[in-house]
Design an enzyme around this catalytic site. Structure first.
Site, short mmCIF file in Angstrom:
data_model
loop_
_atom_site.label_atom_id
_atom_site.label_comp_id
_atom_site.label_asym_id
_atom_site.label_seq_id
_atom_site.Cartn_x
_atom_site.Cartn_y
_atom_site.Cartn_z
N GLU A 136 -10.58 -5.73 -10.72
CA GLU A 136 -10.28 -7.14 -10.96
C GLU A 136 -11.07 -8.05 -10.00
OE1 GLU A 136 -5.60 -6.25 -12.03
OE2 GLU A 136 -6.10 -7.54 -10.35
N CYS A 151 -12.55 -14.10 -5.43
CA CYS A 151 -11.87 -12.99 -4.76
C CYS A 151 -12.38 -11.69 -5.40
CB CYS A 151 -10.36 -13.13 -4.94
SG CYS A 151 -9.43 -11.76 -4.26
N CYS A 158 -6.18 1.71 -4.51
CA CYS A 158 -6.09 1.60 -3.05
C CYS A 158 -5.16 2.68 -2.52
CB CYS A 158 -5.58 0.23 -2.64
SG CYS A 158 -5.62 -0.03 -0.86
N CYS A 162 0.70 -0.27 0.61
CA CYS A 162 1.53 -1.42 0.99
C CYS A 162 2.62 -1.56 -0.08
CB CYS A 162 0.68 -2.69 1.07
SG CYS A 162 -0.70 -2.53 2.21
N CYS A 165 2.63 -4.08 -3.16
CA CYS A 165 1.36 -4.30 -3.84
C CYS A 165 1.25 -3.51 -5.14
CB CYS A 165 0.23 -3.93 -2.90
SG CYS A 165 -1.39 -3.99 -3.67
N CYS A 386 -2.71 -9.02 -7.27
CA CYS A 386 -3.77 -8.03 -7.30
C CYS A 386 -3.28 -6.73 -7.94
CB CYS A 386 -4.18 -7.79 -5.86
SG CYS A 386 -5.34 -6.49 -5.62
S1 SF4 Z 1 -2.30 -5.07 -0.25
FE1 SF4 Z 1 -2.69 -3.55 -1.88
S2 SF4 Z 1 -4.92 -3.54 -2.16
FE2 SF4 Z 1 -4.49 -4.53 -0.17
S3 SF4 Z 1 -4.58 -2.87 1.36
FE3 SF4 Z 1 -2.43 -3.04 0.73
S4 SF4 Z 1 -2.20 -1.55 -0.94
FE4 SF4 Z 1 -4.41 -1.92 -0.68
#
Ligand code: SF4
Length: 415
Positions: A136, A151, A158, A162, A165, A386
């Protein structure tokens, strides 16, 4: 998209000639320790696109085929322009070279899989890469009517985990190549142009942790900022990290003068580690010390990203702790409104802080001398957080160009 294909047995030789960027990735084990591994999936098809090339590489290729190297910067400059179709139409270019270029290199490192445009002009692009994976990119209109920010993503998926996320829920797949990152920049620049705006800044706050793909990120940044190519400028690029201390050090050593943003999200280790597994590996003090060193060497003011989650990190006491942490540091806090993404990785449901709590948190920070701003909320109804759009597409949502989905604005990752 055109591509050159090589049988797999010739790949090592092809790589040796520099036609494939070898990519190593970093995966994070459950215990939070980092393990380097070359996990780039082997592919039977290798394609090299023009966004993948530096001016020097293209010049060397031209010379090796008997053409003047001076054509290389012109071809790439045209590619990075904000207007016009991608072609190789340079009238001064020999016809043979034009044909050879078209036959050898694809013009794009990715194709458009889906496009959502909000009512205020915010656009979210889902790009399909050569191996079928998707990433994206988001165009965010500035308050200034003629400007926009882009962005971009640095990885497919990833590994950071987190908990709030959406990106990390589908796991980590691979690093993006420098060309795939440059492709996002080129598309966002054209998207901005179509909207009557100029792309003024680029932030690495999309999918992925840029510090774990820093070699390709820096290679892309050099082309994006290079006055002879993207010409965006170093200060106009921000690299955001969840707090990978060795990556911050490497960025400092690279000495490019780009901006740094730290996704802090909590002023204390316990809350931070509960939200961000990387918080177990690098504590708040270590991360802030690395940011201090980066700031001292680059002269750039660090931005502290803080996503407010109801009942988790939005108390007045936490605001005061954050102010205490930043006392004596010339840094800015960016408060972010959370875009709900459903069940979290660990089965929790996070909610955005109420506006009342948000305002109180901001006021408390300011009352204690911290420079802080609230970033405008961007439309939850275009899969704005995201990873949301990609996750929906992967779950069977339609793919195709969808314009003017009558939505408000979008927000990229919470990093
Ligand atoms: S916010 Fe999402 S994309 Fe960013 S580092 Fe954490 S897990 Fe990865």
């Amino acid at each position: 998209m055109r591509a050159i294909s090589f049988p797999i047995h010739v790949l090592p030789a092809v790589r040796k000639k520099g036609f494939v960027a070898r990519t190593s990735t970093v995966v994070i084990s459950d215990g939070g320790s980092m393990v380097r591994a070359d996990t780039m999936p082997a592919s039977l098809t290798v394609s090299r696109s023009l966004p993948d090339l530096t001016a020097e590489e293209l010049a060397a290729w031209m010379v090796s085929h008997g053409y003047n190297a001076a054509h290389a910067p012109r071809v790439l400059r045209e590619l990075y322009e904000a207007n016009g179709e991608r072609s190789h139409p340079d009238a001064r270019m020999p016809a043979g070279l034009k044909e050879l270029l078209s036959a050898t290199f694809s013009k794009e490192a990715a194709s458009l899989a889906m496009r959502q445009v909000a009512g205020d002009g915010t656009g979210k692009l889902l790009l399909r890469l050569g191996d079928g994976r998707t990433v994206e990119s988001v165009l965010m209109p500035d308050y200034h009517p003629a400007r926009a920010a882009g962005c971009v993503s640095s990885q497919v998926g990833c590994a950071m985990g987190c908990d709030f996320c959406a990106t990390t829920q589908t796991g980590f797949e691979r690093n993006l190549t420098a060309g795939e990152i440059v492709e996002q920049f080129i598309r966002l620049r054209r998207e901005a142009r179509t909207a009557g705006r100029t792309l003024r800044t680029v932030v690495f706050m999309g999918m992925g942790e840029p510090m774990l793909n820093l070699r390709n990120v820096l290679a892309a940044v050099k082309r994006i900022a290079d006055p002879a190519l993207g010409a965006l400028g170093w200060r106009q690029v921000t690299i955001s990290t969840v707090g990978i201390v060795p990556g911050i050090e490497e960025l400092r050593e690279a000495d490019l003068g780009v901006q740094l943003a730290i996704s802090l999200h909590a002023p204390d280790d316990a809350t931070r580690a509960d939200l961000l597994p990387m918080g177990k590996r690098f504590d708040v003090q270590d991360v802030m010390a690395a940011a201090d060193r980066y700031q001292a060497s680059s002269g750039r003011i660090t931005t502290i990203q803080y996503c407010l989650l109801a009942g988790v990190n939005d108390s007045l006491a936490q605001a005061r702790d954050l102010s205490r942490l930043l006392h004596g540091r010339d840094m800015h806090v960016n408060l972010l409104r959370y875009n709900p993404t459903g069940l979290s990785l660990r089965g929790r449901t996070f909610a955005p802080s109420s506006m009342e709590k948000t305002d109180a948190f901001l006021a408390e920070l300011r009352a204690h001398g911290t420079v802080a701003h609230l970033r405008r909320a961007r439309g939850p109804d275009i899969d704005a957080a995201c990873g949301q759009l990609r996750r929906r597409a992967a779950a069977g949502g339609e793919l195709g160009e969808r314009e003017s989905v009558s939505l408000p604005s979008s927000k990229c990752g919470t990093k």
